[in-house]
Design a protein around this motif. Structure first.
Motif, PDB file in Angstrom:
ATOM      1  N   ILE A 250       0.850  -1.208   0.000  1.00  0.00           N
ATOM      2  CA  ILE A 250       0.000   0.000   0.000  1.00  0.00           C
ATOM      3  C   ILE A 250       0.878   1.249   0.000  1.00  0.00           C
ATOM      4  O   ILE A 250       0.624   2.199  -0.749  1.00  0.00           O
ATOM      5  CB  ILE A 250      -0.964  -0.015   1.205  1.00  0.00           C
ATOM      6  N   LYS A 251       1.917   1.258   0.820  1.00  0.00           N
ATOM      7  CA  LYS A 251       2.816   2.415   0.868  1.00  0.00           C
ATOM      8  C   LYS A 251       3.549   2.579  -0.464  1.00  0.00           C
ATOM      9  O   LYS A 251       3.788   3.702  -0.920  1.00  0.00           O
ATOM     10  CB  LYS A 251       3.813   2.288   2.022  1.00  0.00           C
ATOM     11  N   LEU A 252       3.908   1.473  -1.098  1.00  0.00           N
ATOM     12  CA  LEU A 252       4.575   1.560  -2.400  1.00  0.00           C
ATOM     13  C   LEU A 252       3.618   2.080  -3.472  1.00  0.00           C
ATOM     14  O   LEU A 252       4.028   2.820  -4.364  1.00  0.00           O
ATOM     15  CB  LEU A 252       5.162   0.203  -2.790  1.00  0.00           C
ATOM     16  N   ARG A 253       2.360   1.693  -3.367  1.00  0.00           N
ATOM     17  CA  ARG A 253       1.356   2.243  -4.295  1.00  0.00           C
ATOM     18  C   ARG A 253       1.271   3.757  -4.122  1.00  0.00           C
ATOM     19  O   ARG A 253       1.250   4.509  -5.101  1.00  0.00           O
ATOM     20  CB  ARG A 253      -0.007   1.602  -4.026  1.00  0.00           C
ATOM     21  N   GLN A 254       1.239   4.206  -2.867  1.00  0.00           N
ATOM     22  CA  GLN A 254       1.195   5.643  -2.600  1.00  0.00           C
ATOM     23  C   GLN A 254       2.446   6.329  -3.137  1.00  0.00           C
ATOM     24  O   GLN A 254       2.369   7.439  -3.682  1.00  0.00           O
ATOM     25  CB  GLN A 254       1.029   5.900  -1.105  1.00  0.00           C
ATOM     26  N   LEU A 255       3.589   5.685  -2.984  1.00  0.00           N
ATOM     27  CA  LEU A 255       4.838   6.239  -3.523  1.00  0.00           C
ATOM     28  C   LEU A 255       4.745   6.357  -5.042  1.00  0.00           C
ATOM     29  O   LEU A 255       5.114   7.386  -5.618  1.00  0.00           O
ATOM     30  CB  LEU A 255       6.022   5.349  -3.118  1.00  0.00           C
ATOM     31  N   GLY A 256       4.240   5.318  -5.699  1.00  0.00           N
ATOM     32  CA  GLY A 256       4.077   5.354  -7.152  1.00  0.00           C
ATOM     33  C   GLY A 256       3.132   6.466  -7.590  1.00  0.00           C
ATOM     34  O   GLY A 256       3.378   7.155  -8.590  1.00  0.00           O
ATOM     35  N   GLU A 257       2.059   6.658  -6.844  1.00  0.00           N
ATOM     36  CA  GLU A 257       1.108   7.721  -7.174  1.00  0.00           C
ATOM     37  C   GLU A 257       1.756   9.097  -7.046  1.00  0.00           C
ATOM     38  O   GLU A 257       1.577   9.962  -7.910  1.00  0.00           O
ATOM     39  CB  GLU A 257      -0.124   7.624  -6.280  1.00  0.00           C
ATOM     40  N   GLU A 258       2.520   9.288  -5.986  1.00  0.00           N
ATOM     41  CA  GLU A 258       3.185  10.583  -5.792  1.00  0.00           C
ATOM     42  C   GLU A 258       4.260  10.807  -6.849  1.00  0.00           C
ATOM     43  O   GLU A 258       4.430  11.921  -7.349  1.00  0.00           O
ATOM     44  CB  GLU A 258       3.759  10.696  -4.386  1.00  0.00           C
ATOM     45  N   LEU A 259       4.997   9.762  -7.210  1.00  0.00           N
ATOM     46  CA  LEU A 259       5.998   9.900  -8.276  1.00  0.00           C
ATOM     47  C   LEU A 259       5.332  10.283  -9.592  1.00  0.00           C
ATOM     48  O   LEU A 259       5.835  11.145 -10.319  1.00  0.00           O
ATOM     49  CB  LEU A 259       6.791   8.604  -8.450  1.00  0.00           C
ATOM     50  N   ALA A 260       4.196   9.664  -9.902  1.00  0.00           N
ATOM     51  CA  ALA A 260       3.476   9.997 -11.144  1.00  0.00           C
ATOM     52  C   ALA A 260       3.003  11.451 -11.118  1.00  0.00           C
ATOM     53  O   ALA A 260       3.091  12.158 -12.133  1.00  0.00           O
ATOM     54  CB  ALA A 260       2.303   9.043 -11.348  1.00  0.00           C
ATOM     55  N   ARG A 261       2.498  11.907  -9.963  1.00  0.00           N
ATOM     56  CA  ARG A 261       2.090  13.324  -9.857  1.00  0.00           C
ATOM     57  C   ARG A 261       3.280  14.257 -10.050  1.00  0.00           C
ATOM     58  O   ARG A 261       3.180  15.288 -10.717  1.00  0.00           O
ATOM     59  CB  ARG A 261       1.434  13.583  -8.495  1.00  0.00           C
ATOM     60  N   GLN A 262       4.427  13.884  -9.471  1.00  0.00           N
ATOM     61  CA  GLN A 262       5.635  14.703  -9.630  1.00  0.00           C
ATOM     62  C   GLN A 262       6.068  14.751 -11.097  1.00  0.00           C
ATOM     63  O   GLN A 262       6.465  15.804 -11.592  1.00  0.00           O
ATOM     64  CB  GLN A 262       6.765  14.151  -8.760  1.00  0.00           C
ATOM     65  N   VAL A 263       6.002  13.611 -11.782  1.00  0.00           N
ATOM     66  CA  VAL A 263       6.357  13.567 -13.208  1.00  0.00           C
ATOM     67  C   VAL A 263       5.422  14.483 -13.985  1.00  0.00           C
ATOM     68  O   VAL A 263       5.863  15.293 -14.811  1.00  0.00           O
ATOM     69  CB  VAL A 263       6.287  12.122 -13.764  1.00  0.00           C
ATOM     70  N   ALA A 264       4.119  14.366 -13.732  1.00  0.00           N
ATOM     71  CA  ALA A 264       3.137  15.194 -14.442  1.00  0.00           C
ATOM     72  C   ALA A 264       3.358  16.673 -14.152  1.00  0.00           C
ATOM     73  O   ALA A 264       3.327  17.508 -15.071  1.00  0.00           O
ATOM     74  CB  ALA A 264       1.717  14.778 -14.049  1.00  0.00           C
ATOM     75  N   ALA A 265       3.606  17.018 -12.902  1.00  0.00           N
ATOM     76  CA  ALA A 265       3.820  18.423 -12.536  1.00  0.00           C
ATOM     77  C   ALA A 265       5.065  18.973 -13.224  1.00  0.00           C
ATOM     78  O   ALA A 265       5.051  20.086 -13.759  1.00  0.00           O
ATOM     79  CB  ALA A 265       3.940  18.554 -11.021  1.00  0.00           C
ATOM     80  N   ARG A 266       6.136  18.205 -13.230  1.00  0.00           N
ATOM     81  CA  ARG A 266       7.385  18.666 -13.827  1.00  0.00           C
ATOM     82  C   ARG A 266       7.326  18.688 -15.353  1.00  0.00           C
ATOM     83  O   ARG A 266       8.145  19.324 -15.998  1.00  0.00           O
ATOM     84  CB  ARG A 266       8.551  17.806 -13.340  1.00  0.00           C
ATOM     85  N   SER A 267       6.338  17.977 -15.915  1.00  0.00           N
ATOM     86  CA  SER A 267       6.152  17.950 -17.364  1.00  0.00           C
ATOM     87  C   SER A 267       5.051  18.906 -17.804  1.00  0.00           C
ATOM     88  O   SER A 267       4.708  18.967 -18.988  1.00  0.00           O
ATOM     89  CB  SER A 267       5.798  16.527 -17.822  1.00  0.00           C
ATOM     90  N   GLY A 268       4.461  19.633 -16.866  1.00  0.00           N
ATOM     91  CA  GLY A 268       3.388  20.572 -17.175  1.00  0.00           C
ATOM     92  C   GLY A 268       2.081  19.875 -17.520  1.00  0.00           C
ATOM     93  O   GLY A 268       1.258  20.429 -18.252  1.00  0.00           O
ATOM     94  N   LEU A 269       1.861  18.678 -16.996  1.00  0.00           N
ATOM     95  CA  LEU A 269       0.681  17.894 -17.350  1.00  0.00           C
ATOM     96  C   LEU A 269      -0.246  17.602 -16.170  1.00  0.00           C
ATOM     97  O   LEU A 269      -1.217  16.868 -16.332  1.00  0.00           O
ATOM     98  CB  LEU A 269       1.118  16.555 -17.971  1.00  0.00           C
ATOM     99  N   LEU A 270       0.032  18.154 -15.005  1.00  0.00           N
ATOM    100  CA  LEU A 270      -0.794  17.864 -13.833  1.00  0.00           C
ATOM    101  C   LEU A 270      -2.045  18.728 -13.861  1.00  0.00           C
ATOM    102  O   LEU A 270      -1.975  19.947 -13.734  1.00  0.00           O
ATOM    103  CB  LEU A 270      -0.010  18.104 -12.536  1.00  0.00           C
ATOM    104  N   ALA A 271      -3.203  18.082 -14.057  1.00  0.00           N
ATOM    105  CA  ALA A 271      -4.470  18.802 -14.096  1.00  0.00           C
ATOM    106  C   ALA A 271      -4.947  19.111 -12.680  1.00  0.00           C
ATOM    107  O   ALA A 271      -5.319  20.240 -12.376  1.00  0.00           O
ATOM    108  CB  ALA A 271      -5.514  17.976 -14.846  1.00  0.00           C
ATOM    109  N   THR A 272      -4.927  18.098 -11.817  1.00  0.00           N
ATOM    110  CA  THR A 272      -5.346  18.253 -10.428  1.00  0.00           C
ATOM    111  C   THR A 272      -4.656  17.177  -9.592  1.00  0.00           C
ATOM    112  O   THR A 272      -4.497  16.051 -10.052  1.00  0.00           O
ATOM    113  CB  THR A 272      -6.884  18.144 -10.278  1.00  0.00           C
ATOM    114  N   PRO A 273      -4.251  17.491  -8.365  1.00  0.00           N
ATOM    115  CA  PRO A 273      -3.598  16.488  -7.523  1.00  0.00           C
ATOM    116  C   PRO A 273      -4.505  15.304  -7.164  1.00  0.00           C
ATOM    117  O   PRO A 273      -4.032  14.254  -6.785  1.00  0.00           O
ATOM    118  CB  PRO A 273      -3.209  17.259  -6.264  1.00  0.00           C
ATOM    119  N   GLU A 274      -5.820  15.464  -7.312  1.00  0.00           N
ATOM    120  CA  GLU A 274      -6.766  14.407  -6.965  1.00  0.00           C
ATOM    121  C   GLU A 274      -7.064  13.475  -8.134  1.00  0.00           C
ATOM    122  O   GLU A 274      -7.864  12.552  -8.021  1.00  0.00           O
ATOM    123  CB  GLU A 274      -8.091  15.004  -6.465  1.00  0.00           C
TER     124      GLU A 274
END
Length: 194
Positions: A40-64
């Motif tokens: 479960i913690k690794l899933r959360q880590l993967g989700e946060e990494l994906a959000r970071q990738v999207a944010a740094r790529s200008g693709l994050l629509a919403t954190p939710e």
């Protein structure tokens, strides 16, 4: 005041977001006693990494945004290579099974820890400024008391591999130091011409 969790395998992510390191540390901590919580913690880590990738790529629509939608968009926009997306999906699938069905054994938790570390290394190499980054070998978590023989063998192999890599790195450092000393000795002497 509780002690801050620090990861042995994900500590380099702290520079981007302390929560990344914290989730990795918690996954490592829960590995021995509760592999399902580790997943479960690794899933959360993967989700946060994906959000970071999207944010740094200008693709994050919403954190939710749901992880599946975010990964689909990262794929569509070609922000992540296909083999990295596969790693994200593997972490998500096993994490979802753990979250919704209580699924998780030590073998899957260990495999997912290694996959999550590969994701973290890819993230750091892609978005970090440290071009000489060397992550070092994977540090196996503490073995569970009721571990299967196969899992114990795998953990021992990982520990032996880590020790070998650290030994090779030490030998390389000693060779570099010896070469520096030899180089200084060769060029540091005054040559007399008669």
């Amino acid at each position: 005041m509780p002690t801050e969790a620090v990861s042995r395998n994900f500590g380099f992510l702290r520079a981007y977001e302390p929560q990344l390191d914290r989730l990795g540390a918690l996954a490592e901590r829960y590995f021995a006693d509760d592999p399902s919580t580790c997943l479960i913690k690794l899933r959360q880590l993967g989700e946060e990494l994906a959000r970071q990738v999207a944010a740094r790529s200008g693709l994050l629509a919403t954190p939710e945004e749901p992880q599946s939608d975010l990964l689909r968009r990262l794929k569509f926009e070609r922000a992540v290579p296909p083999e990295v997306l596969d790693l994200f999906h593997q972490v998500q699938i096993l994490g979802n099974r753990a979250t919704h069905h209580g699924y998780g054994d030590h073998r899957d938790a260990l495999t997912t820890l290694k996959i999550a570390r590969q994701l973290a290394i890819w993230f750091h190499r892609t978005f970090g400024k440290d071009t000489g980054f060397k992550p070092g070998p994977f540090v196996p978590p503490t073995a569970p008391q009721a571990a299967s023989e196969a899992l114990m063998e795998e953990l021992e192999q990982l520990r032996a591999q880590r020790a070998q890599l650290l030994g090779e790195a030490e030998k390389a450092r000693e060779a570099v130091d010896a070469a520096r000393v030899a180089h200084r000795g060769k060029w540091g002497q005054t040559t007399l011409f008669c």
